[in-house]
Design an enzyme around this catalytic site. Structure first.
Site, PDB file in Angstrom:
ATOM      1  N   ASN A   1      -7.824   1.061  10.014  1.00 10.14           N
ATOM      2  CA  ASN A   1      -7.069   1.062   9.962  1.00 10.14           C
ATOM      3  C   ASN A   1      -6.784   1.219  11.879  1.00 10.14           C
ATOM      4  O   ASN A   1      -7.483   2.013  12.725  1.00 10.14           O
ATOM      5  CB  ASN A   1      -6.115   2.468   9.338  1.00 10.14           C
TER       6      ASN A   1
ATOM      7  N   ARG B   1       0.700  -0.961   0.218  1.00 10.15           N
ATOM      8  CA  ARG B   1      -0.109  -0.073   0.167  1.00 10.15           C
ATOM      9  C   ARG B   1       0.395   1.435  -0.203  1.00 10.15           C
ATOM     10  O   ARG B   1       1.596   1.034   0.877  1.00 10.15           O
ATOM     11  CB  ARG B   1      -1.125  -0.132   0.909  1.00 10.15           C
TER      12      ARG B   1
ATOM     13  N   HIS C   1      -3.455  11.227   1.724  1.00 11.84           N
ATOM     14  CA  HIS C   1      -2.199  10.100   2.705  1.00 11.84           C
ATOM     15  C   HIS C   1      -2.216  12.345   3.080  1.00 11.84           C
ATOM     16  O   HIS C   1      -0.731  12.311   3.546  1.00 11.84           O
ATOM     17  CB  HIS C   1      -1.765   9.193   2.608  1.00 11.84           C
TER      18      HIS C   1
ATOM     19  N   TYR D   1      -5.246   0.791  15.604  1.00 11.28           N
ATOM     20  CA  TYR D   1      -3.480   0.846  16.872  1.00 11.28           C
ATOM     21  C   TYR D   1      -3.926   0.765  18.639  1.00 11.28           C
ATOM     22  O   TYR D   1      -3.034  -0.211  18.730  1.00 11.28           O
ATOM     23  CB  TYR D   1      -2.795   2.653  16.157  1.00 11.28           C
TER      24      TYR D   1
ATOM     25  N   GLU E   1      -7.620   7.912   6.954  1.00  8.37           N
ATOM     26  CA  GLU E   1      -8.535   8.591   7.608  1.00  8.37           C
ATOM     27  C   GLU E   1      -9.042  10.075   7.961  1.00  8.37           C
ATOM     28  O   GLU E   1      -8.685  11.351   8.124  1.00  8.37           O
ATOM     29  CB  GLU E   1      -7.372   8.439   8.359  1.00  8.37           C
TER      30      GLU E   1
ATOM     31  N   GLU F   1      -3.904  -0.316   7.709  1.00 15.26           N
ATOM     32  CA  GLU F   1      -3.067   0.167   8.768  1.00 15.26           C
ATOM     33  C   GLU F   1      -3.079  -0.352  10.433  1.00 15.26           C
ATOM     34  O   GLU F   1      -3.878  -0.747  10.926  1.00 15.26           O
ATOM     35  CB  GLU F   1      -2.865   0.827   9.361  1.00 15.26           C
TER      36      GLU F   1
END
Length: 479
Positions: free
Chosen positions: A313, A81, A126, A315, A171, A381
């Site tokens: 994504n 990606r 991005h 985290y 995002e 991600e």
């Protein structure tokens, strides 16, 4: 955990990838006709970034692509990606001037990937808006959706014969909140409680227009898929028996994941709890209408269903408690009235905000399945930071990665979630936005003190290569 060894394997044709972003790795900030982006401008202002570091050179992937390709093939990735730098292709953000050297650069990457049996997934945006468009109002401007659609159509037309997986925006929640609410990211605008919602609204319009352009003009011939990458923590109430904490947890997710997922994957509108909360506070503040723009019936029809897969994504996770905001305080956080807290029992990966909660990803995947019609999901991600200097023998990150993939496997095998692939953030240590080079997420260590910016595989990279080769976790030790 699993009764048979075969249960420790991922589905056939599971996608194994790593991710990157143009500003964070490319460098060449003013090379070969590239126009400036908002991150070029932001980083060149003193005091914005850790030690005033910039992405002017970064990993120098603009000149060292062959080294990146070596890393990709060494891992055995099936997918990579990357993002296009809008202003490298279109220096002023419009198709009035196309930078052929930028086109050549991305053509080379795409062709080299395919020649090595690696499938590209391309993100169009991005975080790095052309500065020329920021000068015209950026994401706050009504005309930005048209400019983005023009750029998207240019990319589909130029690269879509070979690129079959597209992400329009990365995002949007982060872009809106950190860029226009907190001024923590480029373009560094701070208009609390207003621009954050306008920017999100315009990003939804931009994504929708690009998806419809692909659907109408390119899909029948190119047969690709288009989505947008959303981000979210998993969230659970601090006190599950407290109705206020429970409601605050719902708002916490509504103001992040559901803000964009509900219009695209749901009923075409913003989450009801988000609409009601902002409308009530806006009325109390004397506003003539809600500070959250309305999704009109026409826009609802245009936005709903504009994604061919769900890109997420993830985290970290949070415990959430209700926090009462002063009625006249105008801000995104005061609208939310929900505070996310790190449970002290959770381990931390490098930076203080990154509590490692592997089971949170499993719960988030199940939430997406249950809330949005069991879509096919790509984890676009997920990663684990280390503060500089980071040891090559990163055993803690190896454990975090293994535990997280075990939870993804549980989501697939036990919860029936249709997870199609997993992308590690990130391929390389790179420029981590306002933290500069002080934080490292890479599968490859980058020596930023060396003229050649040498890349060396971490132990976690070696582990990931074994997982990819076996399409499962049998080759790695379970803790």
């Amino acid at each position: 955990m699993f009764q048979h060894d075969r249960d420790r394997h991922f589905p056939e044709d599971f996608v194994w990838g790593a991710a990157s972003a143009a500003y964070q790795i490319e460098g060449g900030w003013n090379a070969d006709g590239k126009g400036p982006s908002i991150w070029d401008t932001f980083c060149h202002e003193k005091g914005r970034v850790f030690e005033d570091q910039t992405g002017d050179v970064a990993c120098n992937s603009y000149e060292l692509w062959e080294e990146d390709l070596r890393c990709i093939t060494q891992l055995g990735l099936t997918h990579y990606r990357l993002s296009f730098c809008w202003s490298r292709l279109l220096p002023d953000g419009t198709t009035r001037h196309v930078n052929q050297k930028g086109v050549d650069y991305y053509n080379r990457i795409i062709n080299d990937l395919l020649a090595n049996s690696v499938t590209p997934m391309v993100t169009l945006y991005h975080f790095d808006l052309p500065q020329a468009l920021q000068d015209r109002g950026g994401w706050e401007s009504e005309e930005i959706a048209g400019f983005f659609d023009e750029y998207a159509r240019f990319c589909f037309r130029t690269f879509g014969d070979r690129v079959k997986l597209w992400v329009t925006l990365n995002e949007p929640c982060v872009c809106a909140e950190l860029g226009y609410e907190e001024a923590y990211h480029a373009p560094g605008v701070q208009k609390p409680g207003t621009s954050v919602y306008l920017v999100g609204h315009n990003m939804l319009k931009a994504h929708s227009r690009a998806w419809h352009s692909y659907n109408r003009l390119f899909r029948s011939e190119q047969q690709g898929l288009v989505s947008l990458a959303l981000n979210s923590d998993w969230a659970e109430p601090c006190d599950p028996s407290n109705p206020e904490d429970v409601a605050a947890t719902q708002r916490y997710i509504a103001f992040s994941l559901d803000w964009f997922a509900s219009p695209v994957f749901g009923d075409g509108d913003y989450p009801a709890v988000m609409k009601a909360q902002i409308a009530a506070r806006s009325r109390a503040q004397g506003c003539p209408s809600s500070r959250l723009p309305e999704i009109t019936p026409q826009m609802k029809e245009e936005v709903k269903g504009t994604a061919d897969f769900f890109a997420i994504n993830y985290y970290t996770s949070r415990r959430v408690r209700f926090t009462k905001s002063a009625a006249q305080t105008v801000s995104f956080s005061s609208d939310k009235e929900a505070e996310g807290i790190v449970d002290p029992s959770w381990p931390i990966a490098g930076v203080s905000w990154m509590a490692v909660v592997p089971w949170g990803l499993r719960k988030l995947l199940k939430y997406i399945k249950d809330s949005y019609g069991d879509p096919r999901i790509y984890i676009t991600e997920n990663g684990f930071s280390a503060v500089d200097p980071a040891p090559l023998e990163d055993t803690q990150r190896c454990a975090f990665a293994r535990d997280t993939l075990l939870e993804v496997l549980r989501a697939i095998r036990q919860d029936g979630v249709d997870v199609r692939g997993y992308f590690v953030w990130s391929l390389l240590d790179n420029f981590e936005w306002v933290q500069g080079y002080s934080v490292r997420f890479g599968l490859f260590h980058v020596d930023f003190t060396h003229p050649r910016l040498s890349r060396t595989m971490y132990r976690s990279g070696e582990q990931y290569a074994k997982i990819i080769a076996s399409n499962g976790l049998s080759a790695v030790q379970e803790g």
